[in-house]
Scaffold this active site. Structure first.
Site, PDB file in Angstrom:
ATOM      1  N   ASP A 116       0.780  -1.245   0.000  1.00 36.91           N
ATOM      2  CA  ASP A 116       0.000   0.000   0.000  1.00 36.91           C
ATOM      3  C   ASP A 116       0.807   1.289   0.000  1.00 36.91           C
ATOM      4  O   ASP A 116       0.227   2.380  -0.027  1.00 36.91           O
ATOM      5  CB  ASP A 116      -0.961   0.007   1.198  1.00 36.91           C
ATOM      6  CG  ASP A 116      -2.127  -0.945   0.973  1.00 36.91           C
ATOM      7  OD1 ASP A 116      -2.616  -1.002  -0.166  1.00 36.91           O
ATOM      8  OD2 ASP A 116      -2.526  -1.637   1.919  1.00 36.91           O
ATOM      9  N   ASP A 175      -6.483  -3.860  -6.285  1.00 33.10           N
ATOM     10  CA  ASP A 175      -6.145  -2.535  -5.759  1.00 33.10           C
ATOM     11  C   ASP A 175      -4.701  -2.133  -6.085  1.00 33.10           C
ATOM     12  O   ASP A 175      -4.365  -0.949  -6.165  1.00 33.10           O
ATOM     13  CB  ASP A 175      -6.303  -2.494  -4.228  1.00 33.10           C
ATOM     14  CG  ASP A 175      -7.478  -3.288  -3.686  1.00 33.10           C
ATOM     15  OD1 ASP A 175      -7.865  -4.273  -4.323  1.00 33.10           O
ATOM     16  OD2 ASP A 175      -7.977  -2.935  -2.615  1.00 33.10           O
TER      17      ASP A 175
HETATM   18  N1  GLY Z   1      -7.325  -1.011  -0.893  1.00 37.94           N
HETATM   19  C1  GLY Z   1      -8.192  -1.511   0.092  1.00 37.94           C
HETATM   20  C2  GLY Z   1      -9.612  -1.313  -0.203  1.00 37.94           C
HETATM   21  O1  GLY Z   1      -9.986  -0.847  -1.268  1.00 37.94           O
HETATM   22  O2  GLY Z   1     -10.410  -1.624   0.671  1.00 37.94           O
END
Ligand code: GLY
Length: 397
Positions: A116, A175
């Site tokens: 992330d 993501d």
């Molecule tokens: N990237 C985590 C979510 O979209 O919940």
């Protein structure tokens, strides 16, 4: 995240309001930005009372502002939203908190817990660099790209998203497409093409292995890290392994649009357009264009919406509209405008001083968790502000 190339050191005027003075700025932009500025001033006043640097994320069960730590994937969105307010209002009062909450998270450039770091560092330092040109922010971005690159698994050609939980070897979630912006930018800043190559490989593998024939995507694909063979395709935050989790579809749309921005490879543009088609021809997309949290959940009309997915989609569509022919551009912009109008209506926009000082209501973080169901979420506000900025920039042309 930032739609255009780095603008250099353009410091905005002291104490002025470019928004208020700007000619021809659509009332939907002015109204929403002024509202967001009032809410975020309350959020900054509250957050400034803490000695450490807490990170606003959502509300607690009493509807009060709830914080998380800087190691959370959402930590870049609060400073990022402050940068967008600074840009959208032209008011220099936003510069101090934007700098404070951005620089307070510098240590995150070494964050190795998961993938992330792209969200965390690019929403904060990326926007900060774009708006101030501060050289030291470049170093943070390039260092963060190096940290992220350690997660690249050459045998599979992908960046590993999560640790080896649940028997996975090399799990990749959709993501992760959002983290590629950090890598493309880091190559442009440093001249080190290794970041760019990793981003392209990851985008190509994801295109091949995450997407179904109808152009919806799986949430998680687990690879064999040595051979690249797909071990399983499952979900973590969606309704079912085979379903279309709403925010995942939005991440994919945004992710392939940004891949086209940097590479100009037509296959990424086609991918983004095909994803948009999946979303906007889906029989379960409501008339107001704010999806339920998963497109395939049973009894869908009783399920919560995900305003964050709508905000991400609107922002992506404004960018996508700049890469296509006139007719398609008009369609994408019209859809994005409809989403922005809906999100800015009383159905989704909070009342002043409420909603933990967030702008938007009705997002869903992780329904199966269960966690953060039908609540405000900091990233919904971030992408809503980004969509307003992109709309303003498009209409100023
Ligand atoms: N990237 C985590 C979510 O979209 O919940």
């Amino acid at each position: 995240m930032a739609a255009c190339a780095l603008a250099g050191a353009t410091l905005l005027g002291a104490g002025t309001s470019a928004l208020a003075k700007g000619k021809g700025v659509a009332p939907v932009i002015t109204d929403n930005v002024e509202f967001a500025a009032r809410q975020m001033q309350l959020m900054v006043d509250t957050t400034d009372t803490f000695k450490n640097i807490p990170s606003p994320r959502t509300t607690d069960k009493n509807g009060r502002l709830a914080y998380t730590t800087l190691d959370d994937w959402t930590s870049g969105f609060f400073p990022g939203s402050l940068w967008y307010l600074y840009e959208l209002t032209g008011d220099s009062k936003w510069l101090k908190p934007a700098v404070h909450y951005t620089e307070g998270m510098e240590r995150i450039k070494y964050y190795r817990g998961n993938h992330d770091i792209g969200f965390m560092i690019f929403c904060s330092f990326g926007n900060g660099l774009r708006l101030t040109g501060k050289e030291s922010y470049k170093d943070v971005i390039v260092t963060a790209a190096k940290t992220l690159s350690e997660r690249y698994r050459p045998g599979a050609g992908v960046i590993q998203s999560w640790p080896q939980w649940r028997g996975w070897d090399c799990p990749v979630i959709i993501d992760n497409m959002m983290n590629l912006e950090l890598l493309f930018e880091a190559t442009q800043m440093s001249g080190d093409s290794s970041f760019w190559k990793i981003a392209v490989s990851h985008a190509d593998q994801t295109m091949q292995h995450h997407y179904r024939p109808d152009m919806s995507c799986y949430h998680v694909v687990d690879y064999d890290s040595r051979t690249g063979e797909v071990r399983s395709r499952v979900t973590a935050q969606g309704y079912a392994d085979s379903s279309a989790w709403a925010r995942g579809q939005a991440w994919g749309l945004y992710g392939y649009t940004l891949c086209y921005r940097y590479t100009r490879d037509p296959k990424y543009l086609k991918q983004a357009e095909d994803i948009a088609k999946f979303i906007f021809t889906n029989k379960n997309l409501p008339e107001d264009l704010v999806p339920y949290w998963d497109y395939d959940v049973p009894n869908i009309e009783q399920e919560p919406r995900d305003a964050s997915a709508a905000a991400i989609t609107a922002s992506a569509l404004y960018e996508l509209s700049t890469y296509v022919g006139k007719k398609e551009a008009k369609q994408y912009k019209k859809l994005a405008d409809r989403i922005v109008r809906t999100l800015g209506s009383p159905a989704y926009r909070a009342e002043s001083g409420k909603n933990g000082y967030f702008v938007l209501m009705h997002s869903t973080g992780n329904k199966p968790g269960p966690a953060e169901v039908d609540v405000p979420l900091v990233y919904a506000d971030y992408y809503f502000l980004e969509a307003l900025k992109r709309k303003r920039d498009l209409e100023a042309k």
